[in-house]
Write an enzyme that holds these catalytic residues in place. Structure first.
Site, short mmCIF file in Angstrom:
data_model
loop_
_atom_site.label_atom_id
_atom_site.label_comp_id
_atom_site.label_asym_id
_atom_site.label_seq_id
_atom_site.Cartn_x
_atom_site.Cartn_y
_atom_site.Cartn_z
N TRP A 1 0.85 -1.19 0.00
CA TRP A 1 0.00 0.00 0.00
C TRP A 1 0.89 1.24 0.00
O TRP A 1 1.90 1.30 0.71
CB TRP A 1 -0.91 -0.03 1.23
N ASP B 1 -0.79 -6.28 9.95
CA ASP B 1 -1.75 -5.28 9.46
C ASP B 1 -3.02 -6.00 9.03
O ASP B 1 -3.02 -6.77 8.07
CB ASP B 1 -1.14 -4.52 8.28
N LYS C 1 -13.61 -1.24 6.57
CA LYS C 1 -14.22 -2.05 5.52
C LYS C 1 -15.33 -2.93 6.06
O LYS C 1 -16.46 -2.93 5.55
CB LYS C 1 -13.15 -2.92 4.85
#
Length: 408
Positions: A135, A217, A253
């Site tokens: 990312w 993560d 999310k």
């Protein structure tokens, strides 16, 4: 001309996604397809407020005991306790032995930032490793926390369109001892490729041997397998193996709380007596960064996680999002195979989570954008949730055209 102190620096190259989102906004074509944004969309291309989230918001609004006073530096006790149990499992040995700490943060991004600051300022860590690709903000978060050196470990095998496990193991075997290694636990962003349980065991063994510190993560729990518990197995495996680690957790999310920034940093220590010392340092780091975390999103998450009926309803919502993503993956692959698009497209359905690393060359990605108004990142990462039954044919034909007519 009037002089300015702000004229003394050169502007940086704009962040790719910001520039492309502006381009999408200004694109008048009715055919344009946004596969950029990292957020779930419905079949109607709209954001989805989960019904259980809406119900919980109404409950909280009607609760006369709900106030808007400052919270604690480390966040809500109810939220932190629920987040830790949700991540590690209620029967986790680490929780029972009281050697965990959870800090409410501004999303997983805030958790990464706070955790990186602690590792640099309190433990003196200077070197961290990221997957290649990763990312785009991961590196900036660690460098801004004061880390001195950034390295990459191979992750993506472009030829086979899968994890480069040999490259990953070779690079981590050469990693400097006591370095921090960032590992995405599931639904890897951007590739959608996750290690198998057997591969995770090899990674963990190597990290123990080389004295590497895991920073996990967890941004997409529930989006990889559709099962919330299964997606947490990697984190729980590291606990069972006796690791000390940090884990950044996001509820953006799986709760659809993108703008509410509900996240958590969980720290697992091998010694319960270290937790009070960590708390005192975390209060200084968090307080010096943003004072106290926001309340609204954490209240929603804590209420749902702590209520069995709401929790079951939420699990069904997560499964709804997961099922639609799987349907879009299957639909795109089937259309490309029907068109007899050159190459194998098995990776579309073998990858997991919200993102698909489609495997096209940069020139083909640019062709998709300019000719067909299909927008992805330049590296080919596309948000599968941006696909719908109304645009699948257009996207498949566009990819077919790009593969046939642009050298890749």
């Amino acid at each position: 001309m009037v002089s300015s102190v702000f004229s003394s620096f050169e502007p940086r190259t704009p962040i790719e996604v910001a520039g492309l989102l502006a381009e999408i906004h200004n694109d008048p074509s009715e055919k344009k397809v946004d596969l950029l944004s990292g957020a779930y969309r419905t079949e109607e291309k709209k954001p989805w407020v989960l019904p259980v989230v809406r119900k919980t918001e109404i409950m909280l609004a009607n609760d006369g005991n709900t106030y808007h006073e400052y919270g604690h530096f480390l966040g809500s006790t109810e939220f932190n306790s629920a987040a830790t149990s949700f991540l590690l499992g209620k029967e986790s040995i680490a929780i029972k032995e009281e050697r965990t700490l959870s800090v409410q943060t501004l999303g997983a991004t805030g958790a990464l930032s706070i955790g990186a600051r602690f590792l640099r300022q309190c433990l003196g860590r200077t070197h961290f490793y990221l997957s290649d690709p990763c990312w785009e903000f991961h590196e900036a978060l660690f460098m801004q926390a004061g880390f001195v050196q950034s390295s990459r470990y191979r992750y993506w095998n472009a030829e086979k369109r899968c994890i480069d496990m040999d490259g990953l193991m070779e690079d981590l075997s050469k990693a400097e001892p006591y370095s921090v290694v960032l590992l995405q636990t599931c639904a890897h962003n951007p590739t959608g490729c996750d290690p198998t349980p057997e591969q995770w065991a090899k990674i963990a063994s190597l990290m123990r041997k080389n004295k590497l510190f895991p920073f996990l993560d967890m941004a997409y729990q529930g989006f990889a397998s559709g099962d919330i518990g299964e997606d947490a197995e990697v984190v729980r495996y590291f606990v069972d193996q006796g690791f000390e680690f940090m884990c950044a957790q996001s509820f953006s999310k799986n709760f659809g709380l993108y703008g509410q920034r509900a996240g958590s940093l969980t720290i697992v220590s091998n010694c319960a007596h270290t937790i009070p010392h960590i708390i005192s340092e975390m209060i200084l780091i968090a307080g010096g960064n943003y004072m106290v975390p926001p309340l609204h999103g954490s209240r929603i998450v804590a209420t749902v996680l702590n209520d069995p009926a709401l929790f079951q309803e939420w699990e069904r919502c997560v499964k709804t999002m997961f099922d639609r993503i799987i349907a879009m993956r299957t639909g795109l692959k089937k259309r490309l195979e029907t068109l007899k698009t050159p190459g194998s497209w098995d990776h579309i359905t073998s990858q997991r989570g919200m993102f698909c690393f489609i495997g096209l060359a940069p020139a083909q990605i640019e062709y998709l954008r300019k000719k067909h108004h299909v927008y992805t990142l330049k590296n080919g990462r596309m948000n599968v949730a941006g696909l719908t039954t109304t645009n699948l044919d257009h996207v498949a034909r566009s990819i077919h055209d790009a593969v046939l007519n642009v050298k890749g």
